[in-house]
Design a protein around this motif. Structure first.
Motif, PDB file in Angstrom:
ATOM      1  N   LEU A 121       0.840  -1.202   0.000  1.00 47.45           N
ATOM      2  CA  LEU A 121       0.000   0.000   0.000  1.00 47.45           C
ATOM      3  C   LEU A 121       0.878   1.257   0.000  1.00 47.45           C
ATOM      4  N   LEU A 122       1.905   1.244   0.842  1.00 51.03           N
ATOM      5  CA  LEU A 122       2.791   2.423   0.903  1.00 51.03           C
ATOM      6  C   LEU A 122       3.484   2.634  -0.444  1.00 51.03           C
ATOM      7  N   GLN A 123       3.868   1.536  -1.094  1.00 48.43           N
ATOM      8  CA  GLN A 123       4.505   1.674  -2.410  1.00 48.43           C
ATOM      9  C   GLN A 123       3.517   2.250  -3.439  1.00 48.43           C
ATOM     10  N   ALA A 124       2.241   1.855  -3.320  1.00 47.82           N
ATOM     11  CA  ALA A 124       1.232   2.412  -4.234  1.00 47.82           C
ATOM     12  C   ALA A 124       1.093   3.922  -3.998  1.00 47.82           C
ATOM     13  N   VAL A 125       1.089   4.327  -2.732  1.00 46.40           N
ATOM     14  CA  VAL A 125       0.988   5.769  -2.422  1.00 46.40           C
ATOM     15  C   VAL A 125       2.212   6.497  -3.004  1.00 46.40           C
ATOM     16  N   ARG A 126       3.385   5.871  -2.907  1.00 48.26           N
ATOM     17  CA  ARG A 126       4.615   6.484  -3.427  1.00 48.26           C
ATOM     18  C   ARG A 126       4.593   6.569  -4.954  1.00 48.26           C
TER      19      ARG A 126
END
Ligand code: 5AD
Ligand code: SF4
Length: 495
Positions: A266-271
């Motif tokens: 999820l954090l990678q998607a936000v990034r």
């Protein structure tokens, strides 16, 4: 009994309290009733149908509704054909108790039965019988039976009935299975259920075709989203990736996150996805391990810290906001100070702070004494808020002199007040006589910016230079560029 739509069904007054999920529910209920010929009124005294969409998270919200119902007792005698309905969380929680406390109420309709409202209102008006439509209690049936009784309400919407033409909420989950000991939501919204990704994508594409630029995905623990479809499991990150492809959408947000489910994908998607806001609402609730354990939050301060480090390492500059409960059962002064330390350590963009309110049916209410006096709760609330405000103002002050790309949302609160007391939704922008009224928008990190601009900028991304701030708001001016942005109707916008 079946009902047929009539061209005129009278005036509808609706009052909504609580979270964004309730705002979405009200929007959808209003749309359904308007299709049946109802017209909205802001005057309760004029209404033939009165609905209260309610919240049970804290006692105060329930008190307000019971007081409002009390005031209608006499009104009702003057308007015998009036239908009064209590819908949403309080309806599911209090059920028959509502009829006992307010015998003039006609309808009690839970969060899982909202689709039935048009029919129930009509039936009540005809036969004057009281009607209760609620889901099964979580303790009274199997998980599947209870889940089936909580039906997600997601009809397709008419564009002109959205509160804002450019922003929309989309539900991706209902319910919650975390059972934090203080919280009534698992009882009022039922078991956690994720909507199929195809339904969500279809709704989002339709909204984008109708001009929506920003979608906020809603779920009680939105990052716990899981749905098996076409033989694969969809997580929130998969949904974001698919939503990102939809032409016309410019911003994607999601609320509320549960700390333990803040996964790396999820954090990678936000990034990696430029349309996704660099903003995460991840409630900590307390800075003390003993209190967190009593709340049954399922993480320690150390684990929350590790999550914050992963957020900062993966998405540098990501804004994080939090919720806190003060005065929870057994919260010592020392425990409370740890919440203050947590706010100082993580410098949240903002925090929503609540005084603990015991809720019938929850573990905390059954097992733990509500032993912190009201005046201590109030003092802790003010103290924590003061620390948060100081931090928000300091961090906002550091942004003075910077430029941000913001999505313009509409007239600012003060510009709206100058015109009328109506909500932004109902306000035609063309009514603004001022050529450059104060507008409001948000940065990609969800920071609120107000600035003077052309109302035709609403729904567009514009660049703003920040020159001042308050704890909650950045003050800016439009940055004029050689290349002009294009408005929805194809006309250039002159800054
Ligand atoms: N008392 C006070 N605050 C509560 N919240 C949830 N339940 C209670 C309660 N019983 C707060 C939590 C949650 C927010 C939506 O409301 O902080 O994150
Ligand atoms: Fe309530 Fe906890 Fe579920 Fe949030 S995660 S809705 S606080 S039970």
């Amino acid at each position: 009994m079946s009902t047929t739509p009539s061209s005129h069904n009278g005036r509808l007054y609706i009052e909504t309290v609580g979270c964004q999920m309730n705002m979405l529910d009200s929007e959808l209920v209003v749309a359904a009733l308007r299709r049946q010929g109802y017209t909205l009124t802001g005057e309760i005294a004029d209404a033939d149908t009165i609905l209260f969409n309610t919240c049970s998270v804290r006692e105060h919200a329930e008190h307000k509704i019971y007081s409002a119902l009390g005031r209608l007792r006499h009104n009702r005698a003057r308007r015998p054909s009036q239908v009064i309905g209590v819908i949403g969380c309080m309806a599911q929680k209090d059920q028959q108790l509502i009829f006992q406390r307010a015998p003039h109420v006609d309808l009690v309709v839970g969060t899982g039965q909202l689709a039935q409202i048009p029919e129930l209102v009509e039936q009540s008006r005809v036969d004057r019988q009281q009607r209760l439509a609620v889901s099964l209690d979580r303790r009274d049936a199997t998980r599947q039976q209870v889940s089936d009784s909580f039906v997600s309400y997601d009809p397709l919407r008419d564009p002109e009935m959205r509160p804002s033409p450019f922003q929309a909420f989309v539900r991706i989950m209902i319910g919650c299975d975390k059972f934090c000991t203080y919280c009534v939501v698992p009882l009022t919204r039922g078991p956690e259920q994720s909507r199929p990704p195809q339904d969500i994508l279809h709704e989002a594409r339709r909204l984008a075709d109708e001009g929506v630029r920003e979608i906020t995905l809603l779920g009680q623990t939105v990052n716990s989203y899981r749905s098996v479809s076409d033989g694969r499991t969809w997580r929130l990150s998969d949904l974001l990736l698919a939503l990102h492809e939809i032409p016309g959408l410019q911003r994607l947000k999601f609320v509320t996150n549960f700390p333990r489910d803040m996964s790396d994908d999820l954090l990678q998607a936000v990034r990696d996805l430029p349309k996704v806001a660099r903003y995460l609402h991840v409630p900590a609730q307390s800075g003390c391990d003993t209190v967190l354990k009593r709340m049954k939050r399922g993480y320690t301060v150390g684990e929350y810290r590790e999550m914050m480090h992963r957020i900062n390492a993966t998405v540098p500059g990501c804004a994080v906001s939090s919720d806190f409960i003060v005065g929870f059962c057994g919260e010592s002064e020392e425990s409370f100070q740890k919440s203050i330390e947590l706010v100082r350590e993580f410098r949240f963009k903002n925090s929503f702070i609540f005084k603990y309110s015991p809720r019938p049916g929850t573990k905390a209410d059954d097992l733990l004494p509500d032993d912190i006096p009201e005046d201590v709760k109030r003092r802790r609330n003010n103290e924590l808020l003061a620390v948060q405000n100081e931090i928000s103002e300091e961090d906002n002050a550091r942004l003075i002199g910077s430029e941000f790309e913001i999505l313009v949302e509409g007239l600012s609160k003060s510009a709206r007040k100058q015109l009328t007391d109506e909500p932004a939704a109902a306000l035609p922008l063309a009514d603004s006589h001022d050529e450059h009224p104060q507008l409001v928008g948000r940065t990609r990190c969800d920071r609120i910016v107000v600035f003077d601009g052309n109302p035709r900028m609403v729904g567009n991304l514009v660049d703003v230079h920040v020159y001042d701030c308050t704890p909650t708001t950045l003050l800016g001016t439009i940055v004029t560029r050689e290349v002009l942005h294009t408005s929805t109707d194809g006309l250039p916008i002159l800054a």
